[in-house]
Write an enzyme that holds these catalytic residues in place. Sequence first.
Site, mmCIF file in Angstrom:
data_model
loop_
_atom_site.group_PDB
_atom_site.id
_atom_site.type_symbol
_atom_site.label_atom_id
_atom_site.label_comp_id
_atom_site.label_asym_id
_atom_site.label_seq_id
_atom_site.Cartn_x
_atom_site.Cartn_y
_atom_site.Cartn_z
ATOM 1 N N LYS A 135 0.829 -1.148 0.129
ATOM 2 C CA LYS A 135 0.076 -0.101 -0.045
ATOM 3 C C LYS A 135 0.969 1.271 -0.056
ATOM 4 C CE LYS A 135 -3.773 2.398 2.509
ATOM 5 N NZ LYS A 135 -4.546 2.530 3.757
ATOM 6 N N ARG A 189 -10.355 10.737 1.522
ATOM 7 C CA ARG A 189 -10.571 11.544 2.631
ATOM 8 C C ARG A 189 -11.768 12.191 3.202
ATOM 9 N NH1 ARG A 189 -4.511 11.980 2.750
ATOM 10 N NH2 ARG A 189 -4.113 9.723 2.815
ATOM 11 N N ARG A 215 1.313 10.342 5.259
ATOM 12 C CA ARG A 215 1.468 8.989 5.831
ATOM 13 C C ARG A 215 2.639 8.232 5.556
ATOM 14 N NH1 ARG A 215 -3.835 8.367 8.003
ATOM 15 N NH2 ARG A 215 -5.681 8.513 6.422
ATOM 16 N N LYS A 248 -2.386 -1.725 -3.675
ATOM 17 C CA LYS A 248 -3.439 -0.547 -3.621
ATOM 18 C C LYS A 248 -2.397 0.809 -3.880
ATOM 19 C CE LYS A 248 -6.343 1.661 -0.537
ATOM 20 N NZ LYS A 248 -6.942 1.805 0.877
ATOM 21 N N SER A 277 -10.109 5.613 -4.528
ATOM 22 C CA SER A 277 -11.187 6.676 -4.849
ATOM 23 C C SER A 277 -10.674 7.767 -5.970
ATOM 24 C CB SER A 277 -11.272 7.484 -3.653
ATOM 25 O OG SER A 277 -9.852 7.953 -3.025
ATOM 26 N N TYR A 315 -15.563 0.946 -6.599
ATOM 27 C CA TYR A 315 -16.564 1.743 -6.448
ATOM 28 C C TYR A 315 -17.531 1.150 -7.599
ATOM 29 C CZ TYR A 315 -13.791 3.746 -2.797
ATOM 30 O OH TYR A 315 -12.938 3.495 -1.671
HETATM 31 C C1 PBG Z 1 -6.815 3.593 5.506
HETATM 32 C C2 PBG Z 1 -7.628 3.493 4.146
HETATM 33 C C3 PBG Z 1 -7.534 4.362 2.840
HETATM 34 C C4 PBG Z 1 -7.999 3.734 2.095
HETATM 35 C C5 PBG Z 1 -8.455 2.614 2.286
HETATM 36 N N1 PBG Z 1 -8.242 2.414 3.500
HETATM 37 C C6 PBG Z 1 -6.994 5.928 3.083
HETATM 38 C C7 PBG Z 1 -5.410 5.884 3.318
HETATM 39 O O1 PBG Z 1 -4.732 5.029 3.572
HETATM 40 O O2 PBG Z 1 -5.095 7.323 3.482
HETATM 41 C C8 PBG Z 1 -8.191 4.425 0.640
HETATM 42 C C9 PBG Z 1 -9.119 3.927 -0.209
HETATM 43 C C10 PBG Z 1 -9.436 4.859 -1.436
HETATM 44 O O3 PBG Z 1 -8.919 6.096 -1.764
HETATM 45 O O4 PBG Z 1 -10.326 4.547 -2.198
HETATM 46 N N2 PBG Z 1 -8.100 3.189 6.401
#
Ligand code: PBG
Length: 329
Positions: A201, A211, A222, A253, A279, A318
């Site tokens: 990730k 967000r 992060r 991801k 997203s 989605y």
């Molecule tokens: C963290 C989490 C994130 C996403 C899924 N789980 C955000 C991040 O790590 O900042 C992102 C999913 C998306 O962008 O569709 N719990």
Amino acid sequence: MINRRPRRLRTTPAMRELTAEFRLDPADFILPAFVADGLDQPREISSMPGVYQHTMDSLKAHVHDALVAGVRSIDLFGVPQDEDKDPTGSQSWAEEGILNRGLAALREEFGDDVVIIADTCLDEFTDHGHCGVLGTDHRGNPVVDNDATLPLYQKMAVAQAAAGAHVVSPSGMMDGQVAEIREALDEAGYQDVSIMAYSAKYASAFFGPFREAVGSSLQGDRRTYQQDPANFRESLLETQLDIEEGADFVMVKPALPYLDVLSAVAEMSPVPVAAYQVSGEYAMIQAAGRNGWVDAHAVMMESLTSIKRAGANQILTYYAIEAARALRG
Ligand code: PBG
């Protein structure tokens, strides 16, 4: 003379279908969904047109739509009210926390007809928006404290299993999280609850619209726990560690910008490999489609096909319902 003519296999729709090497299947899709506290009706996420923060009732209706379309897996995220957030994210393991109530409602409504996956991460529930608790390093500088976070993930995973999740999915990128969660689940008697590990990730700008989707409180980024987009080899290590720690699924991801990583992980993994079309990937397709700049439906199907071709066994998207409906004609 031309004696090899690859175009012969492209001459008709039936011939193209016969010779397609990869096929999308609604059974591979996982629908990410958001359940929010304190809503009296679903609220559309402005940067993700067509995606909603759900009430308990609209969530059930949404999952019902998914089932009818042939999508039998859902990944649930909780959106608490701001006043319920705190430094440790304690609502994430509270039985009456929004995510655990959502999981319980889905399990009661759908039983084992749907695979209920829980997002196992503190970021939605902490007032600072980080995936772990804050602490200091040996020089006194502020850090997201890896080892202090692990017991909280254990509590959260056990609470999610108790609420009815079939799968917990740690997405916080803390070292050792899969092993610690496995141990806690087993100790609590949840040997059958599986772990979908967010293994590779990245610290990605493609998470931007998420967000908004979860009302994140995050300031900063992060980068000290999620991977650097410049790295490839590191994903193989992350995946290998998660498998050794007991991951039942691994995940890459985002998806489309990381198809090289997905392909390599699919090559080496002995467990199923999921990919998450995040997203920002969704938002870009929607935005360009709404401007008339691309055919959003066609780009959706093509990008999902690319993710499958790169080696994904499961695809979090989605678009799950829309794509499934298209596949079923
Ligand atoms: C963290 C989490 C994130 C996403 C899924 N789980 C955000 C991040 O790590 O900042 C992102 C999913 C998306 O962008 O569709 N719990």
